[in-house]
Motif scaffolding. Structure first.
Motif, PDB file in Angstrom:
ATOM      1  N   TYR A 129     -29.617 -16.460  18.204  1.00  0.00           N
ATOM      2  CA  TYR A 129     -29.232 -16.877  16.855  1.00  0.00           C
ATOM      3  C   TYR A 129     -30.407 -17.613  16.210  1.00  0.00           C
ATOM      4  O   TYR A 129     -30.864 -18.636  16.729  1.00  0.00           O
ATOM      5  CB  TYR A 129     -28.027 -17.812  16.887  1.00  0.00           C
ATOM      6  CG  TYR A 129     -26.697 -17.104  16.878  1.00  0.00           C
ATOM      7  CD1 TYR A 129     -26.080 -16.771  15.683  1.00  0.00           C
ATOM      8  CD2 TYR A 129     -26.065 -16.773  18.057  1.00  0.00           C
ATOM      9  CE1 TYR A 129     -24.851 -16.127  15.671  1.00  0.00           C
ATOM     10  CE2 TYR A 129     -24.840 -16.120  18.058  1.00  0.00           C
ATOM     11  CZ  TYR A 129     -24.236 -15.811  16.852  1.00  0.00           C
ATOM     12  OH  TYR A 129     -23.029 -15.170  16.842  1.00  0.00           O
ATOM     13  N   HIS A 157     -24.561 -21.889  19.674  1.00  0.00           N
ATOM     14  CA  HIS A 157     -23.966 -20.577  19.964  1.00  0.00           C
ATOM     15  C   HIS A 157     -24.194 -20.237  21.436  1.00  0.00           C
ATOM     16  O   HIS A 157     -25.179 -19.581  21.779  1.00  0.00           O
ATOM     17  CB  HIS A 157     -24.583 -19.503  19.071  1.00  0.00           C
ATOM     18  CG  HIS A 157     -24.252 -19.678  17.630  1.00  0.00           C
ATOM     19  ND1 HIS A 157     -23.050 -19.303  17.080  1.00  0.00           N
ATOM     20  CD2 HIS A 157     -24.961 -20.245  16.621  1.00  0.00           C
ATOM     21  CE1 HIS A 157     -23.035 -19.604  15.795  1.00  0.00           C
ATOM     22  NE2 HIS A 157     -24.177 -20.179  15.490  1.00  0.00           N
ATOM     23  N   TYR A 176     -24.444 -15.820   7.235  1.00  0.00           N
ATOM     24  CA  TYR A 176     -24.168 -16.739   8.341  1.00  0.00           C
ATOM     25  C   TYR A 176     -23.115 -17.771   7.931  1.00  0.00           C
ATOM     26  O   TYR A 176     -22.150 -18.008   8.670  1.00  0.00           O
ATOM     27  CB  TYR A 176     -25.458 -17.439   8.777  1.00  0.00           C
ATOM     28  CG  TYR A 176     -25.246 -18.426   9.899  1.00  0.00           C
ATOM     29  CD1 TYR A 176     -25.039 -17.980  11.201  1.00  0.00           C
ATOM     30  CD2 TYR A 176     -25.236 -19.802   9.661  1.00  0.00           C
ATOM     31  CE1 TYR A 176     -24.828 -18.874  12.234  1.00  0.00           C
ATOM     32  CE2 TYR A 176     -25.033 -20.709  10.681  1.00  0.00           C
ATOM     33  CZ  TYR A 176     -24.819 -20.238  11.971  1.00  0.00           C
ATOM     34  OH  TYR A 176     -24.606 -21.126  12.989  1.00  0.00           O
ATOM     35  N   ARG A 187     -19.484 -18.209   9.629  1.00  0.00           N
ATOM     36  CA  ARG A 187     -19.083 -19.473  10.257  1.00  0.00           C
ATOM     37  C   ARG A 187     -17.788 -20.004   9.636  1.00  0.00           C
ATOM     38  O   ARG A 187     -16.897 -20.466  10.341  1.00  0.00           O
ATOM     39  CB  ARG A 187     -20.206 -20.498  10.116  1.00  0.00           C
ATOM     40  CG  ARG A 187     -21.396 -20.258  11.015  1.00  0.00           C
ATOM     41  CD  ARG A 187     -21.044 -20.464  12.495  1.00  0.00           C
ATOM     42  NE  ARG A 187     -20.496 -21.782  12.740  1.00  0.00           N
ATOM     43  CZ  ARG A 187     -21.219 -22.877  12.986  1.00  0.00           C
ATOM     44  NH1 ARG A 187     -22.525 -22.779  13.046  1.00  0.00           N
ATOM     45  NH2 ARG A 187     -20.640 -24.044  13.198  1.00  0.00           N
ATOM     46  N   ASN A 200     -15.804 -14.113  19.138  1.00  0.00           N
ATOM     47  CA  ASN A 200     -16.203 -13.883  17.755  1.00  0.00           C
ATOM     48  C   ASN A 200     -15.459 -12.736  17.089  1.00  0.00           C
ATOM     49  O   ASN A 200     -15.903 -12.220  16.069  1.00  0.00           O
ATOM     50  CB  ASN A 200     -17.718 -13.631  17.690  1.00  0.00           C
ATOM     51  CG  ASN A 200     -18.489 -14.890  18.038  1.00  0.00           C
ATOM     52  OD1 ASN A 200     -18.139 -15.981  17.594  1.00  0.00           O
ATOM     53  ND2 ASN A 200     -19.513 -14.747  18.871  1.00  0.00           N
ATOM     54  N   GLU A 239     -30.289 -19.341  13.662  1.00  0.00           N
ATOM     55  CA  GLU A 239     -29.869 -20.627  13.093  1.00  0.00           C
ATOM     56  C   GLU A 239     -30.046 -21.778  14.072  1.00  0.00           C
ATOM     57  O   GLU A 239     -30.207 -22.928  13.646  1.00  0.00           O
ATOM     58  CB  GLU A 239     -28.417 -20.551  12.617  1.00  0.00           C
ATOM     59  CG  GLU A 239     -28.217 -19.702  11.362  1.00  0.00           C
ATOM     60  CD  GLU A 239     -28.315 -18.198  11.621  1.00  0.00           C
ATOM     61  OE1 GLU A 239     -28.278 -17.800  12.810  1.00  0.00           O
ATOM     62  OE2 GLU A 239     -28.429 -17.430  10.649  1.00  0.00           O
ATOM     63  N   GLU A 240     -30.026 -21.474  15.385  1.00  0.00           N
ATOM     64  CA  GLU A 240     -30.294 -22.564  16.341  1.00  0.00           C
ATOM     65  C   GLU A 240     -31.717 -23.091  16.164  1.00  0.00           C
ATOM     66  O   GLU A 240     -32.017 -24.235  16.504  1.00  0.00           O
ATOM     67  CB  GLU A 240     -30.072 -22.080  17.783  1.00  0.00           C
ATOM     68  CG  GLU A 240     -28.610 -22.104  18.191  1.00  0.00           C
ATOM     69  CD  GLU A 240     -28.404 -21.806  19.674  1.00  0.00           C
ATOM     70  OE1 GLU A 240     -29.395 -21.567  20.384  1.00  0.00           O
ATOM     71  OE2 GLU A 240     -27.240 -21.812  20.106  1.00  0.00           O
ATOM     72  N   ARG A 298     -24.795 -16.324  22.770  1.00  0.00           N
ATOM     73  CA  ARG A 298     -26.046 -15.571  22.656  1.00  0.00           C
ATOM     74  C   ARG A 298     -27.175 -16.556  22.433  1.00  0.00           C
ATOM     75  O   ARG A 298     -26.967 -17.628  21.866  1.00  0.00           O
ATOM     76  CB  ARG A 298     -25.981 -14.606  21.462  1.00  0.00           C
ATOM     77  CG  ARG A 298     -25.361 -13.268  21.813  1.00  0.00           C
ATOM     78  CD  ARG A 298     -25.166 -12.387  20.594  1.00  0.00           C
ATOM     79  NE  ARG A 298     -26.152 -12.574  19.550  1.00  0.00           N
ATOM     80  CZ  ARG A 298     -25.934 -12.250  18.267  1.00  0.00           C
ATOM     81  NH1 ARG A 298     -24.769 -11.749  17.924  1.00  0.00           N
ATOM     82  NH2 ARG A 298     -26.862 -12.420  17.362  1.00  0.00           N
TER      83      ARG A 298
END
Lengths: 308, 531
Positions: B25, B19, B480, B484, A150, B27-28, B22
């Motif tokens: 997140y 992701h 986010y 992305r 990242n 957003e998952e 990690r």
């Protein structure tokens, strides 16, 4: 006690038989054109690139709903007892070591992903058999060194080709973005001379090139928009008409009013904004209930995300 | 006697939010919440219909990014953890609320979540597989949409991109389900004249568009949206019925706004200690939705009454009966003014995530629609594919208008002041991809270069997703979306910058990117070489 045990066993046998009969007695839920139920065909035809292929599938009507009964019974399944899909059952055991090895090796020679369906070999032609690891677990993901994944990578400041692009936003608006080409600017500087170049201004020209409009009208239909050297995009809102074709160019306007083109965008066509003229208003009301175009999706409401 | 038909089409899509680096997140959770609240309840409802022998046909569009996530072992594993955490929280809630006004609701959630967990495990954690089985049982007609949900009208000047989005989607669908999709949900219903060329190449027979795309078509469609038309390119086009959409979507008049339904915005996340919320609490003390909501809509007031599941189900049954009777009235009415034409078809497309996430009782409503439909004969619920089989000619040829189902009906939402800057990067990277695909059409110089080109194609496709522009315009979670988008465009350039000069990217870094953005495992970059 023995009698009680017999009763329990008898009850279980009765339950299993009852469920089995109940499932198989259930009708197929597919409708015919007249609204009556029809049986699911055992073979269906798919159209692919103009060819017809018969594809055998299991007659789902005869199959039980997998695990439907288990839904009530399997509450306390231990992880090792959990039902696994055939895909999972066929896969080799996944462990952290395997995850690392497979992930980083070259894979042009690997086998197709195990998630592929059994029928795919007959239909899908895959020249490249590339298989990222398909058996990852969260434990394995935690063991991998993700450093560098990242790290921010700056976006390019410019792309050197096709210096101007026009996009249609709606029947009365275009979006145009461009890149200044140092080479074209240098050429123009050489042609005009430094003084004339300095007194010229960057400019967008929007020309109506709708087929059917005679060439004499084209010059009159051109829109000139003065921009600055720092601009790199523009929302063209004025003078754009529905169902017209436009050619947008970027150039410079000299002090004597001459426009010199530096780059052209591909022509774009704006959409119709209203129904065909032969349709009456009363017919429209009847057909569509209300005028369309307002968007009915919550996705379109400001403040909402695709998900929440 | 059957007077006409209705087709409910659900579009299930989420951007690719995997992701592996990690597990915190947020957003998952978009995926996890959708599985819990939308996909599993929908499967449950359809299986109940099947078990009861109630006939029903529903069309479900599964986006390739969603299918990839539903298949992914890592996300399945994480989802299992998430669902277990939800069940644990439900247990704690039942204890906490003992003797209180909200105890009944807490018990409902415990029962519901346990049932979802059992269903998930009973289906082998394979949501795609469960949908596929329902399709084979005759309850679902599965279709798909473009590969990463790219808004195709904004790529029409770059035909290689449109073609790749369509062909890869069809390929991914075929890989999972064994046959090409009959229909395609154009992302955001974004249609432009000419897109059918690529749909045809992928073996797709029909697509869905918004109402005004048909209303503004030339020549004027004589049957409006009540039958499909054929584009000059030979693809059938079904238009959205406005009245049906309003009945469900409208914030004011739609069913989901009824006082008895669950209130979306009141969540216990803001009423409980973080410790009590356990793993459902957000990372670093952030509070986020848990899915435990104890109030009902009540009315336009901050005061909210307690949720009553029984009352909500009664309301859903009433709304389902109304929905079916309105469709029956509609097709009977339309049949009257289109004599000699094919029987009318009312097409009702919706986001699948409306049913369950926004409108908690949505899947139950759909089940009740099927049961109400069984009790009458005026209107039958079918799929667009069924209609094509029975009334192939439709209403003849017309050319639909460029359109979307977004705000204002065109592309305004995806190109405005907040997100316009993205397109120079998407188009620029697209041009570079086309150039490289043609340069190496007959073979990449090495195995690593080949992998890099394939991964570059994946990164480009991910950058093209309409979701990033949408989020930036809507102004929520913009950080986010921004990250992305930058990541995918940045990775694309790092992967390709040396290739034109024969230099390969670092294979270790390439391996990490492959493992992170691992969708479309069969992708061949050369799909970008041709128009």
């Amino acid at each position: 006690m023995r009698a009680l045990a017999y009763l329990v066993v008898l009850g279980l046998v009765f339950y299993v038989v009852w469920r089995f009969l109940g499932r198989n007695a259930g009708p197929k839920a597919k409708l015919g054109p007249d609204g009556t139920n029809v049986r699911e065909p055992e073979t269906f035809v798919v159209h692919h690139h103009g060819k017809e292929q018969g594809l055998e599938i299991a007659n789902a009507a005869k199959a039980p709903i997998p695990g439907r009964d288990d839904v009530e019974l399997a509450e306390d399944l231990l992880p090792e007892q959990r039902p696994r899909s055939s895909r999972q059952a066929d896969a080799p055991p996944a462990d952290a070591e395997r995850g690392r090895v497979i992930m980083f090796r070259g894979r042009p020679d690997a086998q197709p992903a195990s998630s592929a369906g059994p029928e795919e070999a007959d239909i899908i032609d895959d020249p490249i058999q590339f298989t990222p690891d398909t058996e990852w677990t969260h434990e394995m993901a935690e063991e991998v060194d993700w450093e560098g994944l990242n790290d921010p990578i700056p976006l390019p400041s410019h792309y050197t080709e096709e210096a101007i692009t026009a996009l249609v936003r709606n029947p009365r608006s275009l979006y145009v973005y461009w890149e200044r080409s140092a080479y074209a600017d240098q050429n123009l500087l050489g042609t005009l001379g430094e003084d004339a170049y300095r007194r010229s201004t960057p400019c967008l020209r929007v020309v109506d090139v709708t087929p059917g409009i005679d060439r004499g009208q084209l010059a009159a239909a051109a829109i000139l928009i003065d921009v600055s050297d720092l601009d790199d995009h523009w929302f063209v809102q004025d003078g754009i008409e529905p169902d017209h074709m436009y050619e947008v160019s970027y150039g410079r306007r000299t002090a004597d009013g001459q426009y010199i083109v530096l780059s052209h965008a591909l022509p774009v066509r704006t959409p119709h904004e209203s129904p065909a003229p032969e349709v009456s208003e009363s017919m429209l009301y009847r057909q569509y209930v209300t005028q369309p175009g307002g968007g009915g999706s919550t996705r379109s409401q400001p403040g909402s995300q695709p998900w929440r | 006697m059957t007077q006409g038909y209705a087709a409910i089409v659900l579009h299930a899509h989420l951007p690719f939010v995997r992701h592996p680096d990690r597990d915190d997140y947020l957003e998952e959770r978009w995926l996890f919440e959708a599985i819990t609240e939308c996909y599993l309840p929908l499967i449950d409802s359809l299986e109940r219909l099947e078990a009861d022998g109630v006939p029903f046909r529903l069309t479900l569009s599964l986006s390739p990014t969603l299918m990839a996530m539903l298949d992914d072992p890592l996300l399945r594993s994480r989802y299992r953890q998430f669902l277990e955490a939800a069940v644990d929280l439900a247990d704690r809630e039942v204890m906490l609320t003992h003797g209180r006004w909200d105890h009944t609701v807490a018990k409902f959630y415990r029962q519901h979540l346990r049932a979802m967990l059992r269903l998930y495990e009973a289906r082998g954690r394979d949501v795609n597989g469960a949908f596929h089985r329902l399709a084979r049982a005759g309850y679902l007609d599965l279709i798909t949409c473009a590969a990463t949900h790219g808004f195709l009208p904004l790529y029409q000047h770059q035909p290689e991109t449109v073609r790749a989005q369509v062909l890869i989607a069809a390929h991914e669908f075929g890989r999972r389900f064994g046959h090409p999709p009959r229909g395609m949900w154009l992302p955001e219903c974004g249609y432009f004249p000419g897109v059918e060329r690529y749909l045809r190449e992928a073996g797709i027979e029909y697509c869905l568009v918004d109402t005004h795309s048909v209303a503004n078509a030339r020549p004027a469609p004589r049957l409006a949206t009540f039958s499909h038309g054929w584009t000059p390119g030979g693809t059938a086009v079904f238009g959205r019925d406005m009245a049906t959409s309003k009945q469900v979507w409208s914030a004011n008049e739609g069913y989901p706004g009824d006082a008895a339904y669950r209130e979306f915005y009141r969540d216990i996340a803001w009423d409980r200690d973080l410790e009590h919320l356990g793993r459902l609490a957000g990372p670093n003390g952030i509070r986020t939705f848990t899915g435990f909501k104890y109030h009902r809509v009540t009315g336009p007031t901050d005061y909210k009454e307690v949720y009553d599941r029984w009352a909500a189900e009664q309301t859903a049954q009433r709304h389902a009966a109304h929905f079916v009777s309105e469709r029956a009235r509609q097709v009977a009415n339309v049949r009257g003014w289109m004599p000699g034409g094919p029987p009318p078809l009312v097409v009702a497309p919706y986001d699948a995530e409306l049913f369950g996430h926004w409108w908690f009782e949505g899947p139950y409503f759909l089940e009740q629609v099927a049961r109400a439909a069984q009790r009458q004969h005026t209107v039958r619920f079918i799929t667009p594919g069924d209609y094509l089989d029975w009334h192939r000619e439709g209403q003849g040829i017309f050319e639909p208008s460029y359109s979307s189902w977004g705000y204002q009906g065109y592309a305004d939402y995806w190109v405005d002041g907040s997100n316009h800057w993205m397109y120079r990067h998407i188009h620029g990277a697209g041009r570079r991809m086309v150039h490289l695909a043609r340069q190496y059409q007959h073979g990449a110089p090495s195995a690593v270069a080949h992998r890099a080109l394939n991964q570059a194609a994946r990164e480009l496709l991910l950058a093209q997703a309409s979701d990033w522009a949408f989020i930036m315009r809507s102004g929520t979670a913009t950080d986010y979306a921004n990250r992305r988008f930058h990541a995918h465009v940045g990775r694309f350039h790092r992967l390709t910058e040396g290739l034109a000069h024969g230099q390969e990217p670092d294979p270790t870094w390439l391996g990490k990117v492959e493992a992170a953005d691992n969708l479309f495992p069969h992708l061949d970059f050369r799909v970008f070489a041709n128009v």
